[in-house]
Motif scaffolding. Structure first.
Motif, PDB file in Angstrom:
ATOM      1  N   LEU A 184       6.212   0.157   6.841  1.00 53.02           N
ATOM      2  CA  LEU A 184       5.550   1.115   7.733  1.00 53.02           C
ATOM      3  C   LEU A 184       6.530   1.702   8.745  1.00 53.02           C
ATOM      4  O   LEU A 184       6.295   2.794   9.285  1.00 53.02           O
ATOM      5  CB  LEU A 184       4.383   0.443   8.460  1.00 53.02           C
ATOM      6  CG  LEU A 184       3.114   0.260   7.635  1.00 53.02           C
ATOM      7  CD1 LEU A 184       2.134  -0.650   8.360  1.00 53.02           C
ATOM      8  CD2 LEU A 184       2.463   1.598   7.319  1.00 53.02           C
ATOM      9  N   GLY A 185       7.620   1.001   9.007  1.00 50.32           N
ATOM     10  CA  GLY A 185       8.646   1.549   9.888  1.00 50.32           C
ATOM     11  C   GLY A 185       9.302   2.794   9.319  1.00 50.32           C
ATOM     12  O   GLY A 185       9.959   3.541  10.045  1.00 50.32           O
ATOM     13  N   SER A 219      -1.367   5.105   4.320  1.00 56.72           N
ATOM     14  CA  SER A 219       0.098   5.050   4.204  1.00 56.72           C
ATOM     15  C   SER A 219       0.595   3.693   3.731  1.00 56.72           C
ATOM     16  O   SER A 219       1.531   3.616   2.927  1.00 56.72           O
ATOM     17  CB  SER A 219       0.739   5.378   5.546  1.00 56.72           C
ATOM     18  OG  SER A 219       0.402   6.662   5.976  1.00 56.72           O
ATOM     19  N   ALA A 220      -0.017   2.627   4.244  1.00 54.86           N
ATOM     20  CA  ALA A 220       0.445   1.287   3.865  1.00 54.86           C
ATOM     21  C   ALA A 220       0.276   1.059   2.368  1.00 54.86           C
ATOM     22  O   ALA A 220       1.154   0.481   1.709  1.00 54.86           O
ATOM     23  CB  ALA A 220      -0.322   0.229   4.656  1.00 54.86           C
ATOM     24  N   ALA A 221      -0.849   1.515   1.834  1.00 51.91           N
ATOM     25  CA  ALA A 221      -1.077   1.346   0.400  1.00 51.91           C
ATOM     26  C   ALA A 221      -0.049   2.129  -0.409  1.00 51.91           C
ATOM     27  O   ALA A 221       0.455   1.650  -1.429  1.00 51.91           O
ATOM     28  CB  ALA A 221      -2.497   1.795   0.047  1.00 51.91           C
ATOM     29  N   ALA A 222       0.266   3.340   0.043  1.00 54.30           N
ATOM     30  CA  ALA A 222       1.263   4.139  -0.667  1.00 54.30           C
ATOM     31  C   ALA A 222       2.624   3.458  -0.633  1.00 54.30           C
ATOM     32  O   ALA A 222       3.312   3.348  -1.652  1.00 54.30           O
ATOM     33  CB  ALA A 222       1.340   5.532  -0.042  1.00 54.30           C
ATOM     34  N   ARG A 266      -0.484   3.379  15.197  1.00 60.25           N
ATOM     35  CA  ARG A 266       0.763   3.843  15.791  1.00 60.25           C
ATOM     36  C   ARG A 266       1.614   2.650  16.188  1.00 60.25           C
ATOM     37  O   ARG A 266       1.106   1.637  16.648  1.00 60.25           O
ATOM     38  CB  ARG A 266       0.472   4.705  17.021  1.00 60.25           C
ATOM     39  CG  ARG A 266       1.740   5.252  17.702  1.00 60.25           C
ATOM     40  CD  ARG A 266       1.414   6.221  18.818  1.00 60.25           C
ATOM     41  NE  ARG A 266       0.657   5.578  19.879  1.00 60.25           N
ATOM     42  CZ  ARG A 266      -0.089   6.225  20.763  1.00 60.25           C
ATOM     43  NH1 ARG A 266      -0.205   7.531  20.683  1.00 60.25           N
ATOM     44  NH2 ARG A 266      -0.743   5.567  21.698  1.00 60.25           N
ATOM     45  N   PHE A 267       2.921   2.794  15.999  1.00 59.83           N
ATOM     46  CA  PHE A 267       3.883   1.802  16.464  1.00 59.83           C
ATOM     47  C   PHE A 267       4.324   2.136  17.884  1.00 59.83           C
ATOM     48  O   PHE A 267       4.488   3.316  18.230  1.00 59.83           O
ATOM     49  CB  PHE A 267       5.149   1.822  15.602  1.00 59.83           C
ATOM     50  CG  PHE A 267       5.109   0.947  14.379  1.00 59.83           C
ATOM     51  CD1 PHE A 267       4.797  -0.397  14.484  1.00 59.83           C
ATOM     52  CD2 PHE A 267       5.424   1.453  13.129  1.00 59.83           C
ATOM     53  CE1 PHE A 267       4.784  -1.214  13.358  1.00 59.83           C
ATOM     54  CE2 PHE A 267       5.424   0.652  12.004  1.00 59.83           C
ATOM     55  CZ  PHE A 267       5.093  -0.685  12.125  1.00 59.83           C
ATOM     56  N   SER A 325      12.983  -3.736   7.412  1.00 57.12           N
ATOM     57  CA  SER A 325      12.965  -3.072   6.105  1.00 57.12           C
ATOM     58  C   SER A 325      14.372  -2.977   5.530  1.00 57.12           C
ATOM     59  O   SER A 325      14.588  -3.227   4.339  1.00 57.12           O
ATOM     60  CB  SER A 325      12.359  -1.674   6.258  1.00 57.12           C
ATOM     61  OG  SER A 325      12.439  -0.962   5.042  1.00 57.12           O
ATOM     62  N   ALA A 326      15.347  -2.632   6.376  1.00 58.53           N
ATOM     63  CA  ALA A 326      16.730  -2.513   5.898  1.00 58.53           C
ATOM     64  C   ALA A 326      17.275  -3.859   5.423  1.00 58.53           C
ATOM     65  O   ALA A 326      18.067  -3.925   4.480  1.00 58.53           O
ATOM     66  CB  ALA A 326      17.612  -1.947   7.011  1.00 58.53           C
TER      67      ALA A 326
END
Length: 938
Positions: free
Chosen positions: A536-537, A548-551, A587-588, A600-601
């Motif tokens: 998600l980041g 979005s998370a599902a995608a 929102r983050f 994520s990286a």
């Protein structure tokens, strides 16, 4: 009372009883009534209705159940509102017997504290009298039965309280029979047995009192393998010794309201003070502190409990300690207990260990602390039953960790902090803690750095606060670093924080690090949730849509919000509202998003990150396709690229299509970011495809400057990549919408190049789009014969691919040109055909455009009245659609027509409105033409 739950559920409206069907509806009503005025999440309802394996349609079934309840409850005046993340029942508390019960208990406690024992006992008896049987009798939901058990326990606590008061009033003889019956009914309840022993002893029946003890002891050993608790054992010893303290004496203050029996053997003179030091430079939170103090000050029949919840680094612990120090000496003179429960350190403390610490702090010798957790909890409650103690439980993990640590005494307060949503804690007040305000953030900088240093760089101070998102921990870190380096300017720190790749590296000073604070929460996430957090980041927009998370994960579940709700519970992700379809929008915090990108990286390889981004872009493209198809009536007048689509859940897409304009408006900022992100990531096919799809809405709503800015980023990038289909589509679609930026020959050259590329690529629809646009330019240049030829070729192409949108547009232009050239009947026939096709698309804007051309033909042929009538009809349509471009053009046409009819004042007003609209659209050429007409009017 309209609602009765202290027994079988009963509902009564203005006209009499209201039948609520047994099963789910009674269960949902029960939980809403218990949480009256507070939001009950859909997830809580699901957990109560389906403990195991809920069906895929679970949320739909909850919605149906709530909808039916709304209808049933209309006669009562109660209303069930939908409020994220669930529902809230609004009704007057005095209409619900459970709330009336608690209100009477609170009032009785207050009366008792005023030495008005008789009134308190009478009120408690009336409260207990509200019971008609087991709470929620007949409701089978196990989770709801747990709530019912809690209420039944409150009833017994109220019974013991009025018995204690009446014993102190000297009514021991008349109470023996009642208490004896209660002991028979609840033989393992030691408090009742102690009261019976005391009543018998004071009535001169010492032997019987000891026999009650012995029977109880035998029963406890037989049933549970346990000896009686300390209260009963001490009472037996006191009776054997004839302790004078057992004799009846007049009540000496509010402590007697909490219960009867002898004083505890331990802790009588110990006043613990375990609070950490208060933060010297604490700022802000005035509203939260007032709210916490207000809740803790409310009277009640048990301890008042407040839970401060929030993201890492938001200042939960420092706020709790500040409140505890403010309240401690005056409101809680018997001491303050504190424990860090270590939820985020991977090894949360066991409640038994915490109880052991607290008991020793309260004066219980180590050897006397029971081994059994339940015994420790009972001793703990007994010690605090008549005391005024504040308990601060910092960094809590779960409700099960907390429940044994909640005292029963009404004089106690409990202040809990947690990164988790502990909404299952009965009777607690939950207060979310957000980041500091701008003013409080600046005040913190001043506290640490001094006024002079902040005043010397006011703009940098504001920028510094913004760079760390007003997160207290981050502010303390940058303040500490600047304080340690007096030669650093505030501007230099702003520069250090500007690059988000290294921002978290800068937010470290000594033991304080934002990264470490966030990692404590991240490390406790389940593997799938942790992966969702990192991916998600990758989302660039200001908000994160539910799908979005599902995608990103490639997950096809029907309710993608289930993926991210654990992140909301952990306060790593915020819910900032709902979208037009009613789904949550997330929102983050900026620093949390920086950390998510780091994770994520570290965790994802390039291939998996690339695939995730492809799906995310594909989801946006699929939604743009669906929204535009709905606006225009089908896949019309657009060439789609070859970028893969990813399908969001069908129910989400269906809800988006209920109002595509509202969806576009709500996601406008996100769509702008995703177009730019595609450019930054080198995704040329996605970038032009997204922009072409987005341009439909931007053009209709008059966001021409925004469209121009995006075009200037995408067009050079797509041209550099040599993407011919993309360039052709941008030239034919977006450049036409930005016609004010180019003169006629330039526009014609772009469209000729577009037609050439489409022809070489074999793109039939694209060729037709380019030819129709060229026909408009050619007609404006005066070559109507060539324009008609281009339009006829375009029409053939549109017919070949079944593009109704292209067909009506082509017929609209040929009809207008033929009519203007003298073939009025032929022109009218083609315009009528165009209007029929436009109507078939279902796009009101399409029909309005055809009507406008018909009106222009009316005016050319001298039928001014009919032309004005048609234009007024068109104006009403484009105003309702919020189509600024359409409004500007129609206002100009209508003003010119009114001037032609001699209605000068009306014409002037319409033309002035047209000028204002062209101003908004940055259409200088069009504005100048309207200004010229106005000048001619005088």
């Amino acid at each position: 009372m309209a609602f009765r739950v202290l027994g079988p559920i009963e509902v009564r409206g203005a006209a009499g009883p209201v039948r609520v069907p047994v099963g789910r509806q009674q269960t949902v009503l029960g939980i809403l009534l218990l949480e009256l005025g507070r939001v009950v999440s859909t997830d809580q309802i699901v957990d109560i209705l389906w403990e195991h394996s809920p069906p895929e349609t679970v949320r739909t079934q909850v919605q149906i159940c709530v909808s039916r309840l709304r209808t049933l409850l209309k006669p009562t005046g109660a209303v069930i509102e939908t409020r994220s993340p669930g529902y809230v029942l609004n009704a007057a508390p005095e209409t619900v017997d459970a709330h009336v019960f608690r209100s009477r208990v609170r009032e009785a406690t207050a009366l008792s504290q005023q030495d008005r024992g008789e009134e308190a006992a009478a009120l408690l008896r009336s409260a207990v009298g509200l019971w008609r049987g087991p709470v929620f009798g007949g409701v089978g939901a196990e989770a709801l039965r747990a709530r019912a058990t809690h209420l039944d326990e409150e009833r017994m606590a109220a019974v013991e309280s009025y018995l204690a008061i009446e014993l102190e009033l000297g009514r021991h003889q008349r109470l023996i029979g009642e208490i004896n019956g209660l002991v028979e009914e609840h033989p393992l309840r030691e408090g009742l047995r102690a009261q019976l022993m005391l009543a018998l002893y004071r009535s001169g029946r010492q032997v019987e009192a000891l026999e009650v003890y012995r029977r109880g002891r035998d029963l406890l050993i037989e049933e549970l393998g346990l000896e009686p608790g300390s209260e009963l054992r001490e009472l037996e010893r006191a009776i054997l010794a004839g302790d004078p303290s057992l004799e009846h004496a007049p009540a000496q203050g509010p402590a007697h309201a909490a219960g009867g029996g002898p004083a505890t053997a331990f802790g009588g003179g110990v006043t613990p003070f375990q609070l950490p030091s208060d933060t010297v430079d604490f700022v802000g939170r005035d509203g939260t502190i007032d709210r916490v103090e207000g809740v803790l000050a409310e009277p009640g029949n048990g301890a008042r409990v407040v839970v401060l919840m929030g993201r890492p680094g938001v200042g939960k612990s420092s706020t709790a300690v500040r409140v505890a120090h403010r309240l401690g000496p005056e409101r809680y003179p018997d001491g303050q207990l504190y424990c860090d429960l270590r939820a985020t350190r991977g090894t949360p403390l066991d409640p038994g260990e915490v109880l052991g610490r607290f008991l020793r702090a309260l004066g219980v010798p180590g050897p006397a602390v029971p081994d059994d957790v339940d015994e420790r909890a009972a001793m703990y409650r007994g010690l605090l039953a008549t005391r005024r103690v504040l308990i601060v439980l910092d960094d809590a993990a779960t409700e099960s960790q907390l429940l044994p640590l909640i005292p029963a005494g009404p004089g106690c307060g409990v202040l809990i902090t947690s990164r988790a949503n502990l909404t299952g804690l009965p009777g607690a007040t939950f207060l979310p803690l957000e980041t500091l305000t701008e003013d409080a953030s600046l005040a913190l900088l001043r506290q640490v750095l001094g006024d002079a240093r902040v005043d010397a760089e006011p703009e940098a101070a504001h920028a510094l606060v913004g760079a760390v998102g007003r997160l207290p921990l981050a502010l303390r870190i940058v303040s500490a670093r600047l304080a340690a380096r007096r030669h650093w300017s505030l501007s230099s720190m702003v520069d250090r924080l500007a690059d988000e790749r290294y921002r978290l590296d800068e937010l470290a000073h000594g033991d304080m690090t934002v990264r470490a604070s966030l990692s404590l929460t991240y490390d406790g996430l389940e593997a799938g949730t942790a992966r969702a957090f990192g991916l998600l980041g990758l989302v660039e927009g200001p908000t994160i849509p539910m799908w979005s998370a599902a995608a990103l994960l490639g997950d096809d579940r029907p309710f993608p919000s289930d993926i991210v709700e654990p992140l909301v519970d952990a306060h790593l992700l915020d819910i900032v509202g709902t979208d037009p379809s009613g789904d949550p929008v997330y929102r983050f915090h900026e620093l949390v998003r920086d950390y998510a990108r780091e994770r994520s990286a570290d965790v994802e390889d390039d291939a998996s990150r690339g695939a995730a981004i492809d799906r995310l872009m594909g989801g946006w493209l699929a939604l743009l396709d669906a929204a535009n198809d709905d606006l225009m009536g089908g896949e019309y007048l657009r060439v789609r690229g070859g970028a893969p689509r990813w399908s969001p859940p069908a129910r989400y897409v269906e809800r988006v299509l209920r109002d595509p304009y509202a969806w576009f408006e709500g996601e406008r900022a996100n769509l702008r970011h995703v177009v730019l992100q595609a450019v930054e990531l080198g995704m040329d096919e996605q970038s032009w495809d997204l922009l072409v799809g987005f341009s439909v809405f931007l053009t209709r709503r008059g966001y021409m400057q925004e469209l121009a800015e995006l075009h200037d980023r995408v067009e050079p990038f797509v041209r550099e990549r040599g993407n011919r289909l993309g360039m052709a589509s941008l030239w034919a679609t977006v450049s036409e919408a930005l016609s004010h930026r180019y003169d006629g020959p330039t526009r014609a050259a772009l469209l000729e190049r577009s037609l050439e590329a489409y022809t070489e690529l074999g793109e039939v629809r694209g060729q037709a789009i380019a030819r129709r646009a060229l026909a408009t330019l050619t007609a404006e240049a005066g070559d109507e014969k060539r324009a008609l030829g281009l339009c006829e070729e375009a029409l053939e192409g549109f017919v070949a691919v079944g593009d109704l949108g292209g067909q009506w547009r082509s017929l609209m232009l040929t009809g207008y040109l033929r009519g203007r050239g003298g073939d009025v009947d032929g022109g009218r026939a083609e315009l009528d055909r165009a209007l029929e096709l436009a109507g078939r698309t279902g796009d009101p804007r399409a029909s309005a455009q055809v009507l406008r051309r018909s009106a222009q033909l009316d005016l050319l042929r001298g039928d001014v009245g009919q032309g004005i009538g048609r234009l007024r009809e068109v104006l009403a349509v484009v105003e309702e659609l919020g189509d600024l471009v359409g409004q500007a053009m129609v206002l100009r046409d209508l003003g010119t027509a009114c001037a032609q009819a001699g209605r000068i004042d009306e014409a002037r007003g319409l033309l002035e409105r047209a000028m204002a609209a062209f101003d908004q659209l940055y259409e200088e050429r069009e504005r100048a033409e309207v200004a010229s007409v106005l000048a001619d009017l005088g």
